[in-house]
Design an enzyme around this catalytic site. Structure first.
Site, PDB file in Angstrom:
ATOM      1  N   TRP A 132       0.865  -1.233  -0.107  1.00 52.06           N
ATOM      2  CA  TRP A 132       0.143   0.063   0.144  1.00 52.06           C
ATOM      3  C   TRP A 132       0.757   1.351  -0.083  1.00 52.06           C
ATOM      4  CZ3 TRP A 132      -4.356  -0.320  -2.073  1.00 52.06           C
ATOM      5  CH2 TRP A 132      -5.131  -1.454  -1.793  1.00 52.06           C
TER       6      TRP A 132
ATOM      7  N   ASP B 160      -0.758   6.916   6.882  1.00 49.10           N
ATOM      8  CA  ASP B 160      -1.658   5.961   6.316  1.00 49.10           C
ATOM      9  C   ASP B 160      -2.132   4.928   7.702  1.00 49.10           C
ATOM     10  OD1 ASP B 160      -3.789   4.395   5.388  1.00 49.10           O
ATOM     11  OD2 ASP B 160      -2.494   3.831   3.842  1.00 49.10           O
TER      12      ASP B 160
ATOM     13  N   LYS C 103     -11.687  -1.125   8.355  1.00 48.50           N
ATOM     14  CA  LYS C 103     -11.038  -2.136   9.126  1.00 48.50           C
ATOM     15  C   LYS C 103     -11.478  -2.026  10.679  1.00 48.50           C
ATOM     16  CE  LYS C 103      -8.269  -2.026   5.155  1.00 48.50           C
ATOM     17  NZ  LYS C 103      -7.982  -2.957   4.438  1.00 48.50           N
TER      18      LYS C 103
END
Length: 374
Positions: free
Chosen positions: A103, A178, A202
């Site tokens: 990511w 992030d 999440k």
């Protein structure tokens, strides 16, 4: 008696059954209004109560300083890969992107469209294929960069950086982080960062919304004139994140999750439970003769535990039979293969225990060559 099933997906993720009951109540009739929470107007008094509770609750559990704003956006973390450089970075500005996995690399590739993004590799792989992170002094940071972007938890690889590591980054740099797969799983000193952002699906709720916690002095006129208004931080701040119709039900579910976290002792208590779950699963892997985890113990993720067996054929059998046992979505990411168990905040200890029991049973069957099983 109905068999229990557990969702180990990396997202959208497992939701506590306790929270699910409250969600169902909201589906039917909220505050005796006669309407579902899915159909109330985002301009209504009921929804404004949700807005205030969500922002206030998040500030409370994360101890967000007063000089930070809390904004909500569509588009997930991928949307922020574009929105952040569009708002903050000049076209030719040098920005360091720390590459720790899948990511962070995606964020870097998106950043290349809007600034002079630099790829800074922070991964170290030993001779026996164990993955860890380089010490900060070996990170190839540019003297000319003002911003540093990093991903706290790499969902795909199951690798977790440490918040303390960034203390060694020069103080004149603005750190953008992030936290999509780890927000609310452990305490965060927000003051260390210029921006902390995370998608909801999440630990914060259901898919559809991304939170951006940003230091107030970073919200200025966007650096790119062509920025869509929906991604403009200053526009969203002026409109209390209601410039457009938000994912109203997603916001509502997140208020329920924040209540659940506070009811269960706050983020520090949640962190203790997360460590207990992760330790149980990692100990099972480490004591096994069949399962393999390739992440250095220091950098193992608490949220996403990756593992594999000695062959892809056995991995496929593991996934097949685990699903039949009510343990769902354990197949690893298409890039890394193997298996991945995402054990976010809402995953109960008994869910991880059920997985561990199955892993031991599967290993026993493998070594005793039970033909009916394989």
């Amino acid at each position: 008696m109905k068999r229990k099933m557990y969702n180990f997906s990396a997202g959208p993720s497992y939701i506590s059954r306790e929270i699910m009951k409250d969600i169902c109540l909201g589906l039917d009739d909220s505050k005796r209004s006669g309407f579902s929470m899915m159909e109330i107007s985002h301009r209504s008094n009921i929804f404004m109560e949700i807005v205030h509770e969500l922002q206030g609750g998040l500030r409370n559990v994360l101890d967000i300083p007063e000089n930070y704003e809390v904004l909500f956006f569509h588009g997930g973390a991928r949307g922020m890969f574009s929105a952040i450089p569009l708002n903050l970075f000049q076209r030719n500005e040098i920005v360091d992107y720390l590459i720790g996995g899948y990511w962070s690399n995606y964020a870097y590739r998106e950043g290349l469209k809007y600034c002079s993004a630099r790829s800074v590799e922070i991964i170290k792989e030993s001779r026996n294929d164990i993955v860890s992170l380089l010490p900060v002094k070996k990170w190839d940071l540019s003297n000319k960069s003002k911003y540093v972007h990093y991903c706290h938890n790499e969902t795909v690889e199951g690798l977790r950086a440490h918040i303390e590591d960034i203390d060694d980054i020069p103080k004149d740099k603005v750190i953008i982080a992030d936290f999509s797969s780890s927000i609310l799983s452990e305490p965060i000193d927000i003051s260390k960062f210029g921006i902390v952002y995370a998608s909801f699906q999440k630990n914060m709720g259901i898919a559809g919304t991304t939170v951006v916690i940003i230091r107030s002095n970073l919200i200025e006129k966007p650096r790119h004139d062509s920025i869509p208004s929906i991604l403009d931080f200053s526009v969203q701040l002026k409109n209390s994140s209601l410039y457009n119709t938000p994912s109203t039900f997603s916001w509502y579910v997140s208020t329920l999750i924040i209540r659940w976290i506070r009811k269960n002792g706050g983020v520090r208590k949640i962190e203790q439970m997360n460590r207990k779950k992760a330790e149980l699963l990692y100990n099972t892997i480490d004591q096994s003769q069949l399962y393999i985890n390739s992440i250095d113990m220091k950098y193992r993720s608490m949220m996403n535990v990756t593992f594999r067996t000695k062959s892809t054929k056995i991995d496929e059998k593991f996934v097949e039979f685990s699903e039949k046992s009510g343990l769902l979505f354990l197949r690893g990411h298409r890039e890394t293969k193997g298996m991945r168990a995402s054990i976010y905040n809402s995953m109960p200890y008994e869910g991880v225990k059920a997985l561990v029991d199955f892993m031991k049973y599967f290993e026993h069957q493998y070594f005793f060559k039970d033909i009916s099983f394989f």
